[in-house]
Motif scaffolding. Structure first.
Motif, PDB file in Angstrom:
ATOM      1  N   ASN A  94     -36.907   5.546  -6.738  1.00 52.76           N
ATOM      2  CA  ASN A  94     -36.987   4.082  -6.716  1.00 52.76           C
ATOM      3  C   ASN A  94     -37.532   3.486  -8.006  1.00 52.76           C
ATOM      4  OD1 ASN A  94     -35.854   3.171  -4.242  1.00 52.76           O
ATOM      5  ND2 ASN A  94     -37.643   3.953  -3.138  1.00 52.76           N
ATOM      6  N   GLN A  95     -37.899   4.314  -8.958  1.00 49.37           N
ATOM      7  CA  GLN A  95     -38.267   3.778 -10.274  1.00 49.37           C
ATOM      8  C   GLN A  95     -37.041   3.226 -10.999  1.00 49.37           C
ATOM      9  OE1 GLN A  95     -41.151   6.047 -12.726  1.00 49.37           O
ATOM     10  NE2 GLN A  95     -41.231   7.470 -11.001  1.00 49.37           N
ATOM     11  N   TYR A  96     -35.877   3.696 -10.597  1.00 47.27           N
ATOM     12  CA  TYR A  96     -34.637   3.139 -11.139  1.00 47.27           C
ATOM     13  C   TYR A  96     -34.224   1.952 -10.277  1.00 47.27           C
ATOM     14  CZ  TYR A  96     -34.602   7.492 -13.717  1.00 47.27           C
ATOM     15  OH  TYR A  96     -34.954   8.523 -14.546  1.00 47.27           O
ATOM     16  N   HIS A  97     -33.305   1.156 -10.788  1.00 46.92           N
ATOM     17  CA  HIS A  97     -32.970  -0.101 -10.136  1.00 46.92           C
ATOM     18  C   HIS A  97     -31.625   0.025  -9.427  1.00 46.92           C
ATOM     19  CE1 HIS A  97     -36.180  -1.103 -12.903  1.00 46.92           C
ATOM     20  NE2 HIS A  97     -36.510  -1.963 -11.974  1.00 46.92           N
ATOM     21  N   HIS A  98     -31.732   0.016  -8.098  1.00 50.01           N
ATOM     22  CA  HIS A  98     -30.594   0.256  -7.220  1.00 50.01           C
ATOM     23  C   HIS A  98     -30.051  -1.058  -6.674  1.00 50.01           C
ATOM     24  CE1 HIS A  98     -31.531   4.671  -6.817  1.00 50.01           C
ATOM     25  NE2 HIS A  98     -32.723   4.218  -7.145  1.00 50.01           N
ATOM     26  N   PHE A  99     -28.735  -1.063  -6.497  1.00 48.49           N
ATOM     27  CA  PHE A  99     -28.067  -2.245  -5.959  1.00 48.49           C
ATOM     28  C   PHE A  99     -26.962  -1.799  -5.012  1.00 48.49           C
ATOM     29  CE2 PHE A  99     -29.643  -3.174 -10.196  1.00 48.49           C
ATOM     30  CZ  PHE A  99     -30.294  -4.384 -10.041  1.00 48.49           C
ATOM     31  N   THR A 100     -26.511  -2.711  -4.181  1.00 54.56           N
ATOM     32  CA  THR A 100     -25.301  -2.504  -3.390  1.00 54.56           C
ATOM     33  C   THR A 100     -24.398  -3.707  -3.566  1.00 54.56           C
ATOM     34  OG1 THR A 100     -26.270  -3.485  -1.394  1.00 54.56           O
ATOM     35  CG2 THR A 100     -26.456  -1.075  -1.656  1.00 54.56           C
ATOM     36  N   THR A 101     -23.119  -3.461  -3.451  1.00 50.99           N
ATOM     37  CA  THR A 101     -22.137  -4.536  -3.483  1.00 50.99           C
ATOM     38  C   THR A 101     -20.959  -4.115  -2.632  1.00 50.99           C
ATOM     39  OG1 THR A 101     -20.943  -6.084  -4.938  1.00 50.99           O
ATOM     40  CG2 THR A 101     -20.822  -3.751  -5.502  1.00 50.99           C
ATOM     41  N   LYS A 102     -20.148  -5.066  -2.226  1.00 49.93           N
ATOM     42  CA  LYS A 102     -18.968  -4.772  -1.403  1.00 49.93           C
ATOM     43  C   LYS A 102     -17.726  -5.048  -2.226  1.00 49.93           C
ATOM     44  CE  LYS A 102     -19.228  -5.773   2.971  1.00 49.93           C
ATOM     45  NZ  LYS A 102     -19.185  -4.440   3.625  1.00 49.93           N
ATOM     46  N   VAL A 103     -16.867  -4.032  -2.337  1.00 47.71           N
ATOM     47  CA  VAL A 103     -15.597  -4.171  -3.053  1.00 47.71           C
ATOM     48  C   VAL A 103     -14.496  -3.636  -2.152  1.00 47.71           C
ATOM     49  CG1 VAL A 103     -14.269  -3.571  -5.110  1.00 47.71           C
ATOM     50  CG2 VAL A 103     -16.756  -3.822  -5.268  1.00 47.71           C
ATOM     51  N   GLU A 104     -13.508  -4.471  -1.864  1.00 44.14           N
ATOM     52  CA  GLU A 104     -12.395  -4.094  -0.975  1.00 44.14           C
ATOM     53  C   GLU A 104     -12.899  -3.539   0.362  1.00 44.14           C
ATOM     54  OE1 GLU A 104      -9.352  -1.704  -2.757  1.00 44.14           O
ATOM     55  OE2 GLU A 104      -9.403  -2.787  -4.652  1.00 44.14           O
ATOM     56  N   GLY A 105     -13.958  -4.118   0.866  1.00 50.83           N
ATOM     57  CA  GLY A 105     -14.494  -3.704   2.149  1.00 50.83           C
ATOM     58  C   GLY A 105     -15.400  -2.497   2.095  1.00 50.83           C
ATOM     59  N   GLN A 106     -15.532  -1.889   0.927  1.00 50.38           N
ATOM     60  CA  GLN A 106     -16.383  -0.712   0.777  1.00 50.38           C
ATOM     61  C   GLN A 106     -17.755  -1.126   0.247  1.00 50.38           C
ATOM     62  OE1 GLN A 106     -14.309   1.507   2.586  1.00 50.38           O
ATOM     63  NE2 GLN A 106     -15.499   2.892   1.315  1.00 50.38           N
ATOM     64  N   ASP A 107     -18.810  -0.672   0.921  1.00 56.81           N
ATOM     65  CA  ASP A 107     -20.155  -0.867   0.397  1.00 56.81           C
ATOM     66  C   ASP A 107     -20.426   0.203  -0.650  1.00 56.81           C
ATOM     67  OD1 ASP A 107     -20.790  -3.054   2.032  1.00 56.81           O
ATOM     68  OD2 ASP A 107     -21.373  -1.738   3.691  1.00 56.81           O
ATOM     69  N   ILE A 108     -20.697  -0.231  -1.857  1.00 57.45           N
ATOM     70  CA  ILE A 108     -20.919   0.684  -2.973  1.00 57.45           C
ATOM     71  C   ILE A 108     -22.367   0.589  -3.433  1.00 57.45           C
ATOM     72  CG2 ILE A 108     -20.268   1.279  -5.341  1.00 57.45           C
ATOM     73  CD1 ILE A 108     -18.124   1.860  -3.244  1.00 57.45           C
ATOM     74  N   HIS A 109     -23.029   1.722  -3.456  1.00 58.99           N
ATOM     75  CA  HIS A 109     -24.381   1.815  -4.012  1.00 58.99           C
ATOM     76  C   HIS A 109     -24.270   2.200  -5.480  1.00 58.99           C
ATOM     77  CE1 HIS A 109     -27.414   4.903  -5.311  1.00 58.99           C
ATOM     78  NE2 HIS A 109     -28.179   3.835  -5.183  1.00 58.99           N
ATOM     79  N   PHE A 110     -25.111   1.573  -6.313  1.00 60.47           N
ATOM     80  CA  PHE A 110     -25.117   1.956  -7.726  1.00 60.47           C
ATOM     81  C   PHE A 110     -26.463   1.643  -8.356  1.00 60.47           C
ATOM     82  CE2 PHE A 110     -23.776  -2.446  -7.591  1.00 60.47           C
ATOM     83  CZ  PHE A 110     -24.343  -3.046  -8.722  1.00 60.47           C
ATOM     84  N   ILE A 111     -26.750   2.379  -9.394  1.00 58.33           N
ATOM     85  CA  ILE A 111     -27.887   2.093 -10.275  1.00 58.33           C
ATOM     86  C   ILE A 111     -27.350   1.354 -11.483  1.00 58.33           C
ATOM     87  CG2 ILE A 111     -29.588   3.154 -11.821  1.00 58.33           C
ATOM     88  CD1 ILE A 111     -29.763   5.488  -9.864  1.00 58.33           C
TER      89      ILE A 111
END
Length: 416
Positions: A94-111
């Motif tokens: 969690n020291q890195y910065h995580h996000f989620t977003t939805k693209v074409e109905g897919q929930d994508i996790h990314f740093i």
């Protein structure tokens, strides 16, 4: 790891970019602690054989046919019980910065870790199986630095994005019929539309190389450079090399032998996950020791035998946190489906990507696949090819400084 100004920069960046598309970007703090007691209880209560079978003992050698020794599994299990602490690992993650977003109905996790260098090159780093976003963490600090981490090397600073492939970790499972081409498409949307990068570079390994190569060839207006250490083509055998008039050096002969060993005796998991993903997936779904056995074998047999020493950060603890991530995110079953959904994901016929963007390639000595320079030249606009003596199939863990230095060579060709 980040200054407060850098964090504000990242949050503002993703917020402004997200406003240009329908998808929203949400910060994420990873918290998978709820299942840890159950996981460790199962680890405690799992009974292992008291002794190795004699037939198993006689099969252990230096080839990929050995399987995982019982003694190794017992040692890993003991460390999991006595000294591994998920809470400590989670805090580090969690020291890195995580996000989620939805693209074409897919929930994508990314740093998303932007550099403070205004001239930084955007890059997306793509893992494979049995990897995860964790595999790329050692690269982030090395690639976002304004000054070179490796002396006397070409240096470029990067804005780093590390997503979880669909079905892996914190990204939702891929729907039926989903391929690496689909993943490439939504990752291009992530980079170009959600994050607003008009052009960017890509690095990929294992299944990530298939996605990266698809991005490199099919999204050639946005992807303007690629670095790979694996190719989405089956490694050549000796007859194929001879037919192409490719002569190998002494070191390359050793690499080719390891590649042939893998093709002949090390790819049983590949057939299982391509043809019976549900069987192996369900068998190991609520079986942390089973997942450890299946995954640890790959990390141990596919890495440099000197793992955990020198530049390597591929320790037993690293293996345990990878397996813990798979177990705690319920993603083992969905991750193995990448094989079944992409039966031709590693092609037998070599083709050339339709792009003039530079392609860079690093060959690591102990990788399970080997492609000589003359063959890599056949699949893209190869401008850089480097042999690294230390490292295997997981170079971001086996030899992060060397991999980061080679990725940084992208900067030399970025504006050409």
């Amino acid at each position: 790891m980040w200054s407060s100004s850098a964090l504000i920069l990242a949050l503002c960046f993703v917020s402004e970019a997200a406003s240009r598309v329908t998808s929203s970007v949400k910060p994420l703090k990873i918290n998978l602690s709820e299942r840890v007691p159950h996981m460790l209880d199962l680890v405690h209560r799992t009974h292992l054989p008291p002794a190795e079978l004699s037939a198993a003992k006689s099969s252990y050698n230096t080839t990929l046919s050995s399987g995982l020794p019982l003694s190794t599994l017992k040692s890993l299990r003991k460390e999991w019980i006595t000294s591994f602490k998920w809470e400590m690992e989670q805090e580090s993650i969690n020291q890195y910065h995580h996000f989620t977003t939805k693209v074409e109905g897919q929930d994508i996790h990314f740093i998303h870790e932007p550099s403070q260098d205004p001239n930084a090159v955007p890059i997306i780093l793509l893992h494979g199986w049995p990897g995860s976003f964790l595999e790329m963490l050692p690269l982030i600090d090395l690639l976002t630095l304004k000054e070179p981490a490796v002396k006397e090397s070409h240096h470029t600073s990067f804005n780093v994005v590390v997503p979880s492939l669909p079905g892996f970790g914190l990204s939702t499972p891929a729907p039926d019929g989903w391929t690496t081409s689909d993943t490439a498409r939504i990752f291009n949307t992530l980079m170009a539309e959600v994050l607003g990068y008009q052009t960017y570079a890509v690095h990929g390994t294992d299944w990530g190389c298939a996605v990266a190569y698809e991005l490199y060839g099919q999204f050639n207006t946005t992807v303007r450079a690629a670095h790979l250490n694996f190719l989405p083509f089956f490694p050549p055998n000796l007859e194929q090399l001879a037919a192409l008039n490719i002569t190998l050096s002494g070191a390359e002969v050793d690499e080719e032998k390891r590649s042939l060993d893998w093709q002949g005796a090390g790819s049983g998991y590949f057939a299982e996950q391509t043809t019976k993903p549900n069987t192996i997936g369900l068998a190991l779904y609520d079986n942390p020791i089973g997942q450890l056995t299946w995954i640890a074998e790959k990390f141990i047999l596919w890495s440099d035998p000197r793992r955990g020493s020198g530049p390597s950060v591929l320790t037993d603890n690293e293996i345990l946190r990878v397996v813990s991530l798979y177990y705690l995110t319920h993603s083992f079953v969905s991750s193995v489906y990448i094989y079944a959904q992409n039966p031709g994901g590693f092609a037998t016929k070599y083709t050339k990507a339709k792009t003039d963007a530079p392609l860079l390639y690093t060959s690591f000595n102990y990788n399970v696949g080997f492609w000589p320079k003359a063959l890599v030249e056949e699949v893209g606009n190869l401008v850089y090819y480097k042999f690294q003596e230390f490292g295997g199939h997981f170079p971001a863990l086996d030899n992060p400084p060397a991999l980061a230095a080679d990725i940084s060579m992208i900067g030399k060709y970025w504006h050409q």
